[in-house]
Motif scaffolding. Sequence first.
Motif, mmCIF file in Angstrom:
data_model
loop_
_atom_site.group_PDB
_atom_site.id
_atom_site.type_symbol
_atom_site.label_atom_id
_atom_site.label_comp_id
_atom_site.label_asym_id
_atom_site.label_seq_id
_atom_site.Cartn_x
_atom_site.Cartn_y
_atom_site.Cartn_z
ATOM 1 N N ALA A 14 -55.744 7.691 88.960
ATOM 2 C CA ALA A 14 -54.852 8.800 88.616
ATOM 3 C C ALA A 14 -53.734 8.965 89.643
ATOM 4 O O ALA A 14 -52.934 9.890 89.544
ATOM 5 C CB ALA A 14 -55.662 10.096 88.511
ATOM 6 N N GLY A 15 -53.675 8.085 90.631
ATOM 7 C CA GLY A 15 -52.685 8.182 91.699
ATOM 8 C C GLY A 15 -53.252 8.907 92.899
ATOM 9 O O GLY A 15 -54.267 9.603 92.812
ATOM 10 N N GLY A 16 -52.622 8.742 94.013
ATOM 11 C CA GLY A 16 -53.101 9.326 95.264
ATOM 12 C C GLY A 16 -54.109 8.422 95.945
ATOM 13 O O GLY A 16 -54.643 7.490 95.334
ATOM 14 N N ARG A 17 -54.324 8.692 97.220
ATOM 15 C CA ARG A 17 -55.265 7.905 98.014
ATOM 16 C C ARG A 17 -56.148 8.843 98.824
ATOM 17 O O ARG A 17 -55.660 9.777 99.455
ATOM 18 C CB ARG A 17 -54.506 6.981 98.976
ATOM 19 C CG ARG A 17 -53.637 5.963 98.261
ATOM 20 C CD ARG A 17 -52.815 5.168 99.225
ATOM 21 N NE ARG A 17 -53.611 4.061 99.751
ATOM 22 C CZ ARG A 17 -53.141 2.850 99.958
ATOM 23 N NH1 ARG A 17 -51.874 2.562 99.717
ATOM 24 N NH2 ARG A 17 -53.921 1.912 100.441
ATOM 25 N N ARG A 18 -57.446 8.574 98.795
ATOM 26 C CA ARG A 18 -58.386 9.349 99.609
ATOM 27 C C ARG A 18 -58.159 8.986 101.069
ATOM 28 O O ARG A 18 -57.910 7.832 101.407
ATOM 29 C CB ARG A 18 -59.815 9.013 99.175
ATOM 30 C CG ARG A 18 -60.872 9.847 99.828
ATOM 31 C CD ARG A 18 -62.233 9.641 99.162
ATOM 32 N NE ARG A 18 -62.569 8.244 99.009
ATOM 33 C CZ ARG A 18 -63.331 7.539 99.837
ATOM 34 N NH1 ARG A 18 -63.862 8.118 100.896
ATOM 35 N NH2 ARG A 18 -63.593 6.282 99.611
ATOM 36 N N VAL A 19 -58.231 9.988 101.919
ATOM 37 C CA VAL A 19 -58.034 9.792 103.357
ATOM 38 C C VAL A 19 -59.282 10.282 104.074
ATOM 39 O O VAL A 19 -59.767 11.389 103.805
ATOM 40 C CB VAL A 19 -56.792 10.558 103.860
ATOM 41 C CG1 VAL A 19 -56.607 10.352 105.356
ATOM 42 C CG2 VAL A 19 -55.547 10.119 103.101
ATOM 43 N N THR A 20 -59.816 9.440 104.964
ATOM 44 C CA THR A 20 -60.996 9.814 105.743
ATOM 45 C C THR A 20 -60.721 9.616 107.224
ATOM 46 O O THR A 20 -59.862 8.832 107.611
ATOM 47 C CB THR A 20 -62.235 8.971 105.351
ATOM 48 O OG1 THR A 20 -61.956 7.584 105.585
ATOM 49 C CG2 THR A 20 -62.618 9.173 103.891
ATOM 50 N N LEU A 26 -60.891 13.838 104.351
ATOM 51 C CA LEU A 26 -59.901 14.844 104.730
ATOM 52 C C LEU A 26 -59.148 15.371 103.525
ATOM 53 O O LEU A 26 -58.655 16.491 103.535
ATOM 54 C CB LEU A 26 -58.905 14.247 105.727
ATOM 55 C CG LEU A 26 -59.513 13.727 107.027
ATOM 56 C CD1 LEU A 26 -58.431 13.138 107.899
ATOM 57 C CD2 LEU A 26 -60.256 14.836 107.755
ATOM 58 N N GLY A 27 -59.024 14.551 102.495
ATOM 59 C CA GLY A 27 -58.331 14.984 101.296
ATOM 60 C C GLY A 27 -57.706 13.816 100.565
ATOM 61 O O GLY A 27 -57.985 12.657 100.852
ATOM 62 N N LEU A 28 -56.849 14.158 99.600
ATOM 63 C CA LEU A 28 -56.176 13.177 98.766
ATOM 64 C C LEU A 28 -54.687 13.213 99.098
ATOM 65 O O LEU A 28 -54.053 14.264 99.010
ATOM 66 C CB LEU A 28 -56.397 13.509 97.289
ATOM 67 C CG LEU A 28 -55.918 12.506 96.276
ATOM 68 C CD1 LEU A 28 -56.669 11.180 96.413
ATOM 69 C CD2 LEU A 28 -56.098 13.063 94.878
ATOM 70 N N GLU A 68 -49.204 5.288 94.110
ATOM 71 C CA GLU A 68 -49.381 5.246 92.663
ATOM 72 C C GLU A 68 -50.476 4.243 92.290
ATOM 73 O O GLU A 68 -50.686 3.252 92.974
ATOM 74 C CB GLU A 68 -48.077 4.843 91.971
ATOM 75 C CG GLU A 68 -46.926 5.790 92.266
ATOM 76 C CD GLU A 68 -47.204 7.215 91.854
ATOM 77 O OE1 GLU A 68 -47.761 7.430 90.776
ATOM 78 O OE2 GLU A 68 -46.877 8.119 92.635
ATOM 79 N N ALA A 69 -51.149 4.518 91.168
ATOM 80 C CA ALA A 69 -52.160 3.597 90.678
ATOM 81 C C ALA A 69 -51.514 2.282 90.278
ATOM 82 O O ALA A 69 -50.357 2.246 89.852
ATOM 83 C CB ALA A 69 -52.874 4.205 89.472
ATOM 84 N N ALA A 70 -52.249 1.207 90.456
ATOM 85 C CA ALA A 70 -51.720 -0.135 90.127
ATOM 86 C C ALA A 70 -51.582 -0.319 88.636
ATOM 87 O O ALA A 70 -52.185 0.272 87.834
ATOM 88 C CB ALA A 70 -52.635 -1.199 90.696
#
Length: 70
Positions: A14-20, A26-28, A68-70
Amino acid sequence: MTSAPMVVHPPLGAGGRRVTARGEVLGLAHSDADVLEFLRRAGLEGGEQLLDDSAWVKWRGGHAHHYEAA
């Protein structure tokens, strides 16, 4: 330091990247500005140069700075 404290994971469908950071979500992120905010909240002031510093941020899957999603 043996690994970057912050990881930006592959883009989601759906787009976005998870951040840890150290395994804690930590969030998207939907932009570099979001990743910079996560860095700031983690106490890592240093601006955009940290985004391309592999000692601080590890980009997994996809291209760095692409949300963005591939």
